[in-house]
Design a protein around this motif. Sequence first.
Motif, PDB file in Angstrom:
ATOM      1  N   SER A  59       0.831  -1.212   0.000  1.00 32.21           N
ATOM      2  CA  SER A  59       0.000   0.000   0.000  1.00 32.21           C
ATOM      3  C   SER A  59       0.862   1.258   0.000  1.00 32.21           C
ATOM      4  N   SER A  63       1.142   3.937  -3.078  1.00 29.72           N
ATOM      5  CA  SER A  63       0.870   5.338  -2.788  1.00 29.72           C
ATOM      6  C   SER A  63       2.019   6.233  -3.242  1.00 29.72           C
ATOM      7  N   SER A  75      -6.812   7.207  -0.964  1.00 29.23           N
ATOM      8  CA  SER A  75      -6.674   6.060  -0.067  1.00 29.23           C
ATOM      9  C   SER A  75      -6.261   4.835  -0.866  1.00 29.23           C
ATOM     10  N   VAL A  76      -5.579   3.927  -0.192  1.00 27.44           N
ATOM     11  CA  VAL A  76      -5.212   2.616  -0.741  1.00 27.44           C
ATOM     12  C   VAL A  76      -5.505   1.607   0.360  1.00 27.44           C
ATOM     13  N   GLU A  77      -6.354   0.635   0.064  1.00 24.53           N
ATOM     14  CA  GLU A  77      -6.678  -0.402   1.042  1.00 24.53           C
ATOM     15  C   GLU A  77      -6.348  -1.758   0.438  1.00 24.53           C
ATOM     16  N   THR A  78      -5.499  -2.513   1.120  1.00 26.07           N
ATOM     17  CA  THR A  78      -5.023  -3.790   0.595  1.00 26.07           C
ATOM     18  C   THR A  78      -5.249  -4.907   1.603  1.00 26.07           C
ATOM     19  N   THR A 100      -6.296  -5.064  -3.754  1.00 29.51           N
ATOM     20  CA  THR A 100      -6.233  -3.658  -3.377  1.00 29.51           C
ATOM     21  C   THR A 100      -7.306  -2.843  -4.087  1.00 29.51           C
ATOM     22  N   ALA A 102      -8.208   1.347  -4.503  1.00 29.04           N
ATOM     23  CA  ALA A 102      -7.676   2.681  -4.244  1.00 29.04           C
ATOM     24  C   ALA A 102      -8.589   3.753  -4.822  1.00 29.04           C
TER      25      ALA A 102
END
Length: 142
Positions: A59, A63, A75-78, A100, A102
């Motif tokens: 992440s 980013s 945002s980045v969610e992994t 992921t 994003a």
Amino acid sequence: MPIRTASARWQGNLTEGSGTIRTGKGGYEGNYSFKSRFEEGEGTNPEELIGAAHAGCFSMALSKALADAGSPATSVETTARVHLDKTDAGMTVTRIDLDTVAEVPGLDGAEFAKFAEGAKENCPISRLLAPGAEITLTARLA
């Protein structure tokens, strides 16, 4: 660069013992056991911690790559799914599936996929794990 530390303490035999895992600066401490590792018992396990490390590293790398290219992510969610399988060599982490999502204003899906693939190949934890485990990636924009 600083050297990072973590520690573990195990008491008892393999199947009935228990232990504690903690990070060096105290950011995390958790219990683990045979049941939390090889069944569905309470607590954590080394594979979950590898997954957390990989998801966090990926992440951050994604980013950074997006920001460096002028398309910063909101945002980045992994999520990392770590597969622990029995092989001829014994229990082995065979695969890690990164998933992921994003938010990246102004970036299309094809461009995002290129950045995500680059992060998968180049984050330090991926480089550590890739020689021994397959790493897959599903990446999409929110």
